[in-house]
Scaffold this motif. Sequence first.
Motif, mmCIF file in Angstrom:
data_model
loop_
_atom_site.group_PDB
_atom_site.id
_atom_site.type_symbol
_atom_site.label_atom_id
_atom_site.label_comp_id
_atom_site.label_asym_id
_atom_site.label_seq_id
_atom_site.Cartn_x
_atom_site.Cartn_y
_atom_site.Cartn_z
ATOM 1 N N THR A 1 0.797 -1.221 0.000
ATOM 2 C CA THR A 1 0.000 0.000 0.000
ATOM 3 C C THR A 1 0.833 1.277 0.000
ATOM 4 O OG1 THR A 1 -0.181 -0.275 2.392
ATOM 5 C CG2 THR A 1 -2.066 -0.966 1.059
ATOM 6 N N CYS A 2 2.156 1.172 0.062
ATOM 7 C CA CYS A 2 2.984 2.376 0.010
ATOM 8 C C CYS A 2 2.702 3.122 -1.292
ATOM 9 C CB CYS A 2 4.466 2.017 0.080
ATOM 10 S SG CYS A 2 5.554 3.438 -0.195
ATOM 11 N N PRO A 3 2.326 4.401 -1.219
ATOM 12 C CA PRO A 3 1.956 5.134 -2.438
ATOM 13 C C PRO A 3 3.095 5.267 -3.431
ATOM 14 C CG PRO A 3 2.162 6.627 -0.566
ATOM 15 C CD PRO A 3 2.207 5.240 -0.012
ATOM 16 N N PHE A 4 4.340 5.197 -2.965
ATOM 17 C CA PHE A 4 5.471 5.351 -3.873
ATOM 18 C C PHE A 4 5.695 4.114 -4.733
ATOM 19 C CE2 PHE A 4 6.550 8.274 -0.355
ATOM 20 C CZ PHE A 4 6.518 9.440 -1.085
ATOM 21 N N GLN A 5 5.021 3.026 -4.407
ATOM 22 C CA GLN A 5 5.143 1.832 -5.227
ATOM 23 C C GLN A 5 4.171 1.832 -6.402
ATOM 24 O OE1 GLN A 5 5.907 -2.028 -3.640
ATOM 25 N NE2 GLN A 5 5.792 -1.297 -1.543
ATOM 26 N N VAL A 6 3.173 2.668 -6.340
ATOM 27 C CA VAL A 6 2.116 2.599 -7.344
ATOM 28 C C VAL A 6 2.030 3.819 -8.251
ATOM 29 C CG1 VAL A 6 0.722 1.070 -5.934
ATOM 30 C CG2 VAL A 6 0.444 3.533 -5.678
ATOM 31 N N LYS A 7 2.883 4.808 -8.039
ATOM 32 C CA LYS A 7 2.866 5.951 -8.936
ATOM 33 C C LYS A 7 4.240 6.605 -8.969
ATOM 34 C CE LYS A 7 1.234 9.427 -5.580
ATOM 35 N NZ LYS A 7 0.194 10.422 -5.309
ATOM 36 N N GLU A 8 4.513 7.244 -10.069
ATOM 37 C CA GLU A 8 5.805 7.890 -10.213
ATOM 38 C C GLU A 8 5.852 9.179 -9.414
ATOM 39 O OE1 GLU A 8 6.853 8.453 -14.245
ATOM 40 O OE2 GLU A 8 7.346 6.348 -14.569
ATOM 41 N N ARG A 9 7.034 9.447 -8.894
ATOM 42 C CA ARG A 9 7.240 10.677 -8.149
ATOM 43 C C ARG A 9 8.547 11.309 -8.613
ATOM 44 N NH1 ARG A 9 3.864 11.632 -3.454
ATOM 45 N NH2 ARG A 9 5.385 13.249 -3.039
ATOM 46 N N TYR B 1 -13.021 13.900 7.500
ATOM 47 C CA TYR B 1 -12.335 12.750 6.899
ATOM 48 C C TYR B 1 -13.246 11.539 7.003
ATOM 49 C CZ TYR B 1 -8.279 9.863 5.664
ATOM 50 O OH TYR B 1 -7.403 9.021 5.031
ATOM 51 N N ASN B 2 -13.831 11.139 5.877
ATOM 52 C CA ASN B 2 -14.841 10.077 5.888
ATOM 53 C C ASN B 2 -14.390 8.818 5.166
ATOM 54 O OD1 ASN B 2 -16.627 11.633 7.338
ATOM 55 N ND2 ASN B 2 -17.907 12.178 5.597
ATOM 56 N N ASN B 3 -14.520 7.679 5.847
ATOM 57 C CA ASN B 3 -14.371 6.373 5.218
ATOM 58 C C ASN B 3 -15.658 6.044 4.471
ATOM 59 O OD1 ASN B 3 -11.927 4.444 5.960
ATOM 60 N ND2 ASN B 3 -12.232 5.873 7.667
ATOM 61 N N TYR C 1 -10.084 13.104 -2.771
ATOM 62 C CA TYR C 1 -10.145 11.650 -2.631
ATOM 63 C C TYR C 1 -8.722 11.152 -2.394
ATOM 64 C CZ TYR C 1 -14.863 11.959 -4.598
ATOM 65 O OH TYR C 1 -16.181 12.265 -4.817
ATOM 66 N N SER C 2 -8.460 10.640 -1.209
ATOM 67 C CA SER C 2 -7.098 10.221 -0.892
ATOM 68 C C SER C 2 -6.732 8.910 -1.572
ATOM 69 C CB SER C 2 -6.913 10.090 0.624
ATOM 70 O OG SER C 2 -7.786 9.115 1.157
ATOM 71 N N ILE D 1 -13.073 18.537 2.743
ATOM 72 C CA ILE D 1 -13.535 17.208 3.121
ATOM 73 C C ILE D 1 -12.734 16.186 2.318
ATOM 74 C CG2 ILE D 1 -15.458 17.356 1.485
ATOM 75 C CD1 ILE D 1 -16.988 15.391 3.321
ATOM 76 N N ILE D 2 -12.244 15.171 3.003
ATOM 77 C CA ILE D 2 -11.469 14.099 2.374
ATOM 78 C C ILE D 2 -12.265 12.806 2.495
ATOM 79 C CG2 ILE D 2 -9.337 12.750 2.448
ATOM 80 C CD1 ILE D 2 -7.918 15.174 3.571
ATOM 81 N N MET D 3 -12.335 12.073 1.415
ATOM 82 C CA MET D 3 -13.005 10.774 1.429
ATOM 83 C C MET D 3 -12.075 9.716 0.862
ATOM 84 S SD MET D 3 -16.851 11.657 0.122
ATOM 85 C CE MET D 3 -17.675 13.206 0.495
ATOM 86 N N LEU D 4 -12.198 8.507 1.374
ATOM 87 C CA LEU D 4 -11.445 7.383 0.833
ATOM 88 C C LEU D 4 -12.263 6.122 0.985
ATOM 89 C CD1 LEU D 4 -8.692 6.037 3.237
ATOM 90 C CD2 LEU D 4 -10.607 7.443 4.002
ATOM 91 N N PRO D 5 -12.103 5.163 0.071
ATOM 92 C CA PRO D 5 -12.813 3.899 0.227
ATOM 93 C C PRO D 5 -12.296 3.161 1.462
ATOM 94 C CG PRO D 5 -11.932 4.153 -2.000
ATOM 95 C CD PRO D 5 -11.307 5.207 -1.166
#
Length: 387
Positions: A74-82, A262-264, A335-336, A288-292
């Motif tokens: 789940t580390c975000p740096f593994q799934v997108k370029e930075r 911050y809503n799940n 959306y985080s 407002i931040i939402m995430l699944p």
Amino acid sequence: MQLIEYKAFCSLPSQKCIVNGWGDVSSCCYQLTQLGSILGGKTVLELWNSPLAKDIRRETALGNLHKVCTSWNTCPFQVKERTPEPFMAYEECEYPTYLEICLPNTHCNIGGMSPTPDTACIMCCRSAVDFNPQPQITDLLCEKSLPLMPYLKTLCVLGVAEPFWKDAVFEVFKKIDFHKYKHQIQFTTNTNVVCLTEKVTERFFQEVEYSDISFSLDAASPNTYLKIRKIDSYHVCIKNLKNYMILRDQNGGGGRHKTFIYNNINMLNVSEMPKMIEVAADLHVDKIIMLPTHDQCGRVAMGDLILNEKNIDVFKRYSEAARKRADQLSVNLYYSKPFDTLPPPVGQESGGTPKLVQIKLGLLYGLYFFSYNAAQGEILNRNRIVF
């Protein structure tokens, strides 16, 4: 000691220090291998400057993910370029600028000290059938963290807990002498709002000069709130939030105290996403931040309530509707995590050796060259690599 501008692909190993409820120290919540434990007698600062901590910083600055950062997909740096980004840190990153002190996972008003799947919030790991209570070591965490206080820019008091229950956050303030440094530190946390009464809020603004607080509601109606949070307190939360915003405006406003919801999001509340936007607009929060809602490492049995291939179209539809409503009401919506993409299976590693980003070879050599010479004392470059 002054802050210096550095560049790296991830700033967390050079800035952030987390002391969890077990006494373990890390620089990121995605690290499954800790830097060490204060229960072994070492201070937080000693662990922050351990060989492992320095090695993580070195690898991150070179463009690699250290092996302790690749053990969870789940580390975000593994799934997108930075790309390398500038950030401020102390000389040689000797001190962190961000400290997170975690309260024990037994400290929450929802479910109490002995939570069960029937009493804790459905998405919380406190609702797991094999819930493992953490020891009551907050005093020790504070004692071992005290030397960091003069250098901090951000303090977080959190954990899988409710910081305002039984005034826990104020007790932490006392033990770490927060009053001496509050003029230089932004305080941040997350709260379920139930305990944030008028009296507590007044005390909060007396003791905190700068803050960034998130409020977890996870609903836009009493019935949905009860299904997710297991207590009938939706109207209490709305009342407390309205009062908080009034007192915030009397104590420096949004310039000193940032607030957001911050809503799940799961199948119990996904249809209320547009309504959540209206609640945020009515409360005048900054965003407002939402995430699944995600599977807590397989520990929370929510089944088809969470985003999956069967319901992804539902999540996508309501997330689009919420975005449209936010535009209509001029609400800042973030959306985080995506609502139109399935998360990878729990525990599944990304293939190959993860790289934070594809960069030009010349840039990589340049960073390495400067870091080598700086380490030898020959060059002192503001954008040097972080060790």
